[in-house]
Design an enzyme around this catalytic site. Structure first.
Site, mmCIF file in Angstrom:
data_model
loop_
_atom_site.group_PDB
_atom_site.id
_atom_site.type_symbol
_atom_site.label_atom_id
_atom_site.label_comp_id
_atom_site.label_asym_id
_atom_site.label_seq_id
_atom_site.Cartn_x
_atom_site.Cartn_y
_atom_site.Cartn_z
ATOM 1 N N ASP A 14 0.824 -1.194 0.000
ATOM 2 C CA ASP A 14 0.000 0.000 0.000
ATOM 3 C C ASP A 14 0.866 1.256 0.000
ATOM 4 O O ASP A 14 1.891 1.328 0.688
ATOM 5 C CB ASP A 14 -0.892 -0.025 1.251
ATOM 6 C CG ASP A 14 -1.851 1.133 1.323
ATOM 7 O OD1 ASP A 14 -2.733 1.213 0.461
ATOM 8 O OD2 ASP A 14 -1.709 1.967 2.242
ATOM 9 N N GLU A 40 1.427 -0.508 -4.980
ATOM 10 C CA GLU A 40 0.323 0.418 -5.228
ATOM 11 C C GLU A 40 0.946 1.767 -5.589
ATOM 12 O O GLU A 40 0.973 2.708 -4.809
ATOM 13 C CB GLU A 40 -0.600 0.570 -4.019
ATOM 14 C CG GLU A 40 -1.889 1.307 -4.391
ATOM 15 C CD GLU A 40 -2.390 2.283 -3.342
ATOM 16 O OE1 GLU A 40 -3.396 2.955 -3.604
ATOM 17 O OE2 GLU A 40 -1.779 2.402 -2.273
#
Length: 445
Positions: free
Chosen positions: A192, A221
């Protein structure tokens, strides 16, 4: 004689270890399909036990990698909504009791592996929840703090505290998190907000992890070629996603897409996997479903993500049944009881197309892309070819009927990947594609 026996035994052990070496993602990831599982919403129960019972239907759908959104306990301080954000983590080494126990997770993981699927975890390295034990138990330099000593909050993420990667102990602690779950048997990580961490953190962590597990699959990400240099296998194709939305809304065209693909191929290494999608958890909850954003072009854009160069296609929870609903991000809001429908058949066919045609692989194994000459500007007309495997892709990226005049490079006898029908393409013999209509044709051998 004893020395000779020992040498032979050592050679046998070495040969065994070489043949059983896990394959690196470069060797297996090219034809994979990724499924993002929102555990809270995936079943009415929202548990690992319930999700485990659904794994066979994901395998039947053609899923290869299950990406689990964060599975860890959620902080209570500053919590958003009644259940909180998955990304405000209170304990990296435990399971959110909303989903079950660690034993439930381990059974889920084992079942996925037995079905031939890999499981990757969402790894949130940028921040913890404000009530993570580290905030009070560790030295103040573990967190980025403001002038009053309070951990920094980024954007509108008022339920988080930002970690400080200038502190070596933080890096080691976060590496230990990766090692903990790798030892549990997970097959990789979706990282993330990857751009928020220093590049050298990823490089160092991945070198150490892959010394033990060379087959780990690592998805950033983030978008940018530097993440592949850091050791990631795959990156988000965010720019492409927004362009597909824009094309569906009539704001951009196939010409823009061709220019994008050219630039992307020049920026990224041939080995890169570029995750392409029409939805994910961020887009669904905050920007709307693919049907809201793409309208009549939703299926066309989904099919396109399966045939473009370097694509690692993603299916988000509910897309496999065409669920037109924005999930409440901080509440229980499950998919209705699952029943197969035309969208299930649609994704099953696309997944089989990807598995059966090496020309469509992402990474270095993918087939060469060549445009059909003379196509009208709103038509994406190209071939993907690897050896004797050839796929012809004809996409009308407009809300108007478009003529197709086949050239010699696409002539031949084909099977329609979506219908199974036989089709002959004759060079110079014009036909038309209706608004947002497409054809994916596999050359018969």
């Amino acid at each position: 004689m004893k020395r000779l026996f020992n040498l032979l035994f050592a050679a046998l052990l070495l040969a065994a270890s070489c043949t059983s070496r896990p394959q690196a993602p470069a060797e297996w990831a090219g034809s994979t399909v990724l499924y993002e599982m929102n555990v809270r919403q995936f079943t009415p129960e929202g548990t690992f036990a319930a999700a485990e019972r659904q794994l066979p239907r994901l395998r039947e759908l053609g899923v290869d990698i299950v990406w689990l959104m964060p599975v860890y306990p959620i902080g209570e301080k500053g919590r958003k909504g009644s259940l909180g954000s998955y990304y405000a983590i209170r304990d990296y080494r435990a399971i959110n009791p909303e989903f079950g126990t660690m034993a439930d997770f381990e059974r889920f993981l084992d079942r996925a592996h037995k079905l031939g699927m890999r499981v990757i975890l969402d790894y949130v390295a940028n921040h913890t929840s404000p009530d993570h034990a580290w905030v009070t138990e560790m030295p103040s330099e573990w967190y980025v703090r403001d002038s009053t000593g309070v951990p920094v909050v980024q954007y509108d993420w008022t339920d988080i505290a930002k970690l400080n990667y200038a502190t070596p102990a933080v890096r080691e602690a976060m590496f230990d998190v990766l090692k903990f779950w790798t030892d549990k048997g997970v097959d990789g990580f979706r990282c993330d907000a990857a751009k928020e961490m220093p590049d050298d953190f990823w490089t160092d962590a991945f070198v150490r992890l892959r010394a033990v597990r060379p087959d780990l699959f690592l998805l950033a990400e983030a978008e940018g070629p530097q993440f592949h240099a850091d050791g990631f296998d795959a990156t988000y194709a965010w720019e492409l996603h927004h362009m597909l939305n824009s094309i569906a809304q009539g704001k951009q065209s196939a010409a823009d897409l061709r220019a994008y693909l050219q630039a992307d191929s020049e920026r990224y290494p041939a080995s890169a996997h570029r995750m392409m999608f029409t939805s994910n958890h961020d887009e669904n909850s905050w920007a709307g479903t693919e049907f809201e954003r793409m309208g009549d072009a939703a299926a066309t854009m989904a099919a396109l993500t399966y045939v473009l160069p370097q694509s690692l296609p993603l299916i988000y929870t509910g897309q496999e049944i065409g669920y037109d609903h924005r999930f409440a991000f901080f509440e229980k809001d499950p998919v209705p009881a699952w029943e197969p429908n035309r969208w299930t058949a649609f994704y099953t066919k696309l997944n089989a197309l990807r598995h059966d045609n090496p020309a469509l692989a992402s990474g270095a194994a993918g087939g060469e892309m060549a445009y059909m000459g003379g196509a009208v500007s709103d038509l994406m007309a190209f071939t993907r070819t690897a050896g004797d495997n050839k796929v012809v892709c004809l996409f009308n990226l407009s809300a108007r009927q478009q003529p197709v005049i086949p050239t010699v490079e696409v002539g031949g006898e084909y099977t329609d990947a979506m219908t199974g029908a036989q089709r002959t393409i004759v060079p110079g013999e014009e036909f038309a594609l209706g608004p947002w209509e497409y054809l994916i044709l596999v050359l018969e051998k």
